[in-house]
Design a protein around this motif. Structure first.
Motif, mmCIF file in Angstrom:
data_model
loop_
_atom_site.group_PDB
_atom_site.id
_atom_site.type_symbol
_atom_site.label_atom_id
_atom_site.label_comp_id
_atom_site.label_asym_id
_atom_site.label_seq_id
_atom_site.Cartn_x
_atom_site.Cartn_y
_atom_site.Cartn_z
ATOM 1 N N HIS A 112 40.799 41.768 35.580
ATOM 2 C CA HIS A 112 41.297 42.641 34.626
ATOM 3 C C HIS A 112 41.626 43.896 35.245
ATOM 4 N N GLU B 224 30.954 45.309 37.177
ATOM 5 C CA GLU B 224 32.199 46.002 37.214
ATOM 6 C C GLU B 224 33.393 45.098 38.145
ATOM 7 N N LEU C 143 38.426 48.237 32.923
ATOM 8 C CA LEU C 143 37.022 47.854 32.417
ATOM 9 C C LEU C 143 36.994 48.097 30.921
ATOM 10 N N GLY D 282 28.876 39.350 34.222
ATOM 11 C CA GLY D 282 30.243 39.516 33.464
ATOM 12 C C GLY D 282 30.957 38.390 33.262
ATOM 13 N N TYR E 218 34.070 42.113 36.795
ATOM 14 C CA TYR E 218 35.271 42.125 35.725
ATOM 15 C C TYR E 218 36.652 42.540 36.392
ATOM 16 N N ALA F 237 31.942 38.278 29.448
ATOM 17 C CA ALA F 237 32.723 39.244 29.129
ATOM 18 C C ALA F 237 34.229 39.103 29.916
ATOM 19 N N ILE F 238 34.341 38.537 30.860
ATOM 20 C CA ILE F 238 35.649 38.336 31.557
ATOM 21 C C ILE F 238 36.399 37.514 30.441
#
Length: 311
Positions: free
Chosen positions: A108, A101, A111, A53, A104, A56-57
């Motif tokens: 945040h 998950e 998701l 992740g 992440y 993606a983060i």
């Protein structure tokens, strides 16, 4: 109430998340995404292959109102063919959706849309001509990368950005073949190259290149060169030793290190006590015992003793 703290399972900073996302690519991702945002260029975000992740983060941090972020990865699930299954078992055996998950959500509140499937499904899950940024970092096999590039072209808006990971690593020749085939035969136009990634577009790369060159020439933490090949201008970037990533918000588990405590005022620093010097009488006794006749030594000692009593 107990305070949440970073642990091996809960990252406190982006650097704590396992993965291959060096400072230079963090800088370039941030630059491309912020450039789009400042120009009002909206669109969805897609990442094919997410690992733990890390990238993606960062992508999720740039999600604007009304945009969607979709992540597609096998996450240890069933691979579409034997070669992909062998690759997953060798390189990503520790990867789970739960790990992704958890990492992440440390940064945040919600998701992204997570699709646990081969990346070949992405064209059915995301509408064509809706994306401004697509990151491809999934399979290293030629056939899969070839199809991922084709999907990215369908998903991207005009002048959208595609990023291809591992395009020149020695252990990923399939990615190299698929990448340069797309450049030579499928209309992909390179914008810049980092050590690990190729950044490109099916739009006009020249305006973006000019702005990027101006930005990078003003930095002293990365190298820059320009080459031409097969009608393409290639902007090459490389990080200098010690390059730091751009600033990024801490996770909910971050705990700031405690500053060093100053010494209390008015207290002098302690030092080792000085060694006492031998008394002169001790030296005399030693010299007398070693050099003088016994009768003289005894007389000398009596005289010294009487002097000590008077004092």
């Amino acid at each position: 109430m107990a305070t949440a703290q970073a642990t091996d399972r809960n990252p406190g900073e982006l650097k704590d998340v396992p993965g291959w996302f060096p400072p230079l690519d963090q800088l370039l991702f941030t630059w491309f995404l912020e450039r789009q945002e400042t120009r009002g260029f909206g669109g969805d975000l897609v990442e094919l292959g997410a690992y733990m992740g890390k990238s993606a983060i960062l992508l999720g941090h740039h999600l604007q109102d009304g945009e969607k972020f979709t992540v597609c990865d096998l996450f240890g699930g069933e691979a579409p063919d034997g070669a992909n299954a062998a690759e997953t078992a060798k390189s990503y055996s520790s990867l789970t959706r739960q790990t992704f998950e958890r990492n992440y959500l440390a940064f945040h509140d919600a998701l992204p849309r997570v699709i646990e499937a081969p990346t070949s499904v992405i064209s059915k899950e995301v509408e064509a001509d809706t994306c401004r940024f697509v990151h491809i970092d999934a399979s290293h096999l030629y056939e899969h990368v070839h199809d991922d590039i084709g999907a990215a072209r369908d998903l991207l808006l005009p002048d959208g950005i595609v990023v291809l990971d591992d395009f020149r690593s020695e252990h990923t020749p399939g990615v190299s073949v698929a990448t340069w085939e797309a450049v030579l035969n499928r209309g992909l136009r390179p914008i810049c190259l980092s050590t690990q990634k190729l950044y490109g577009t099916w739009g006009d790369p020249e305006p973006v290149q000019e702005e990027l060159l101006e930005t990078l020439r003003g930095r002293d933490d990365c190298g820059l060169s320009v080459q031409h090949a097969a009608g393409h201008r290639l902007v090459r970037t490389r990080a200098h030793k010690g390059m730091q990533p751009p600033s990024f918000p801490h996770s909910r588990y971050y705990t700031a290190p405690e500053p060093p405590q100053p010494a209390p005022q008015g207290t002098a620093p302690t030092s080792a006590p000085a060694r006492p010097r031998p008394r002169p009488s001790s030296r005399v006794r030693r010299i007398g015992a070693d050099l003088l006749p016994p009768i003289v030594t005894r007389a000398l000692r009596r005289s010294l003793a009487r002097g000590a009593q008077k004092s």
